[in-house]
Design a protein around this motif. Structure first.
Motif, PDB file in Angstrom:
ATOM      1  N   GLU A 267       0.813  -1.299  -0.114  1.00 26.92           N
ATOM      2  CA  GLU A 267      -0.019   0.160  -0.012  1.00 26.92           C
ATOM      3  C   GLU A 267       0.997   1.157  -0.160  1.00 26.92           C
ATOM      4  N   GLU A 268       1.920   1.228   0.653  1.00 24.97           N
ATOM      5  CA  GLU A 268       2.595   2.348   0.682  1.00 24.97           C
ATOM      6  C   GLU A 268       3.476   2.640  -0.478  1.00 24.97           C
TER       7      GLU A 268
ATOM      8  N   ARG B  64       2.284   6.931  -6.926  1.00 21.38           N
ATOM      9  CA  ARG B  64       1.169   7.906  -7.217  1.00 21.38           C
ATOM     10  C   ARG B  64       1.837   9.434  -7.124  1.00 21.38           C
ATOM     11  N   ASN B  65       2.319   9.497  -6.115  1.00 21.72           N
ATOM     12  CA  ASN B  65       3.065  10.762  -5.860  1.00 21.72           C
ATOM     13  C   ASN B  65       4.326  11.168  -6.696  1.00 21.72           C
TER      14      ASN B  65
ATOM     15  N   LYS C 149       2.477   1.778  -3.450  1.00 22.83           N
ATOM     16  CA  LYS C 149       1.313   2.372  -4.349  1.00 22.83           C
ATOM     17  C   LYS C 149       1.276   3.891  -4.257  1.00 22.83           C
ATOM     18  N   SER C 150       1.131   4.229  -2.987  1.00 21.47           N
ATOM     19  CA  SER C 150       1.015   5.698  -2.714  1.00 21.47           C
ATOM     20  C   SER C 150       2.199   6.489  -3.221  1.00 21.47           C
ATOM     21  N   TYR C 151       3.485   5.704  -2.910  1.00 17.46           N
ATOM     22  CA  TYR C 151       4.834   6.404  -3.498  1.00 17.46           C
ATOM     23  C   TYR C 151       4.668   6.686  -4.805  1.00 17.46           C
TER      24      TYR C 151
END
Length: 250
Positions: free
Chosen positions: A105-106, A112-113, A108-110
């Motif tokens: 999850e981390e 996207r950023n 995927k967030s990274y």
């Protein structure tokens, strides 16, 4: 005919009947004995065949059970032990090597950023310098606009070259010294590394696409360690990864 002679005949007749009956009884007894013997032999053979079949089925069942148990044990070993730091070490490893591990999850967030950062308006550099090249000529052809739209989102364009960045998370990799190392991972936390695919646009002339190599660090098992049980079993190594794709003058 005298009375004594008649009595004699009756006695002989009676004796003859008895002998005949005895012979018949003896024959029947022999026949019955042979029949019973054959029945016993057939029963014994049937029992032996049934016993062999039962033993065969029992043996196959035991082999199947042992094979299943072995397969489950191998799967558990691969998923929970092989290339995985033991759970009591998790907090120590994360504390000592903070920032190296991310959950899916981390990650995927990274990513996207990073995509949002690439989509921002680039900063134009106004500084000029003198070089041995009088001009930088790049011709991307008449259909460059249509071709550019066919590339996936997140592509980076540099002259004739197109970079497609993504992340990889290998279990093993050769370090910059040429030694294959085991990269540490947890079941729900891994180490991710940015890499780039480099492509040259068709019909584009004026420069050559060259891919740089980036140097990145990773937490690995020390030499000779297969199942770490202490924080000292880990170390940092340097690795080469495919980096940025640049367009250089020909």
């Amino acid at each position: 005919m005298s009375t004594s002679y008649m009595q004699y005949l009756k006695t002989k007749i009676s004796e003859g009947k008895d002998e005949t009956n005895m012979e018949g009884d003896t024959a029947r007894a022999l026949v019955d004995g042979a029949t019973n013997y054959r029945r016993k032999q057939n029963n014994t053979s049937t029992q032996k065949n049934g016993s062999c079949t039962t033993r065969l089925l029992l043996g196959l069942t035991i082999v199947f059970f042992l094979t299943t148990v072995a397969a489950i044990a191998v799967l558990l070993w691969r998923e929970l032990i092989y290339h995985r730091p033991t759970e009591p070490l998790k907090e120590k490893v994360l504390a000592k090597f903070s920032g190296y591990f991310r959950t899916p999850e981390e990650q995927k967030s990274y990513e996207r950023n990073l995509i949002d950062l690439d989509n921002e308006q680039p900063i134009v550099v106004n500084r000029s310098i003198h070089t041995i090249y009088n001009s930088c000529s790049i011709n991307c052809g008449q259909n460059s606009r249509r071709k550019r739209q066919t590339y996936a989102a997140g592509s980076i364009y540099h002259g004739c070259c197109v970079s497609n960045p993504y992340f990889t998370s290998p279990d093993t990799k050769m370090n910059i010294s040429g030694v294959t190392k085991t990269i540490a991972h947890y079941v729900n936390m891994r180490q991710y590394f940015p890499v780039t695919n480099c492509s040259s646009r068709i019909g584009c002339t004026g420069c050559t696409c060259v891919q740089d190599r980036s140097v990145q660090t990773a937490v690995v098992f020390k030499a000779g360690v297969t199942t770490p049980d202490d924080i000292e079993d880990y170390e940092i190594n340097f690795f080469y990864f495919d980096g940025c794709c640049t367009c250089r003058n020909t």
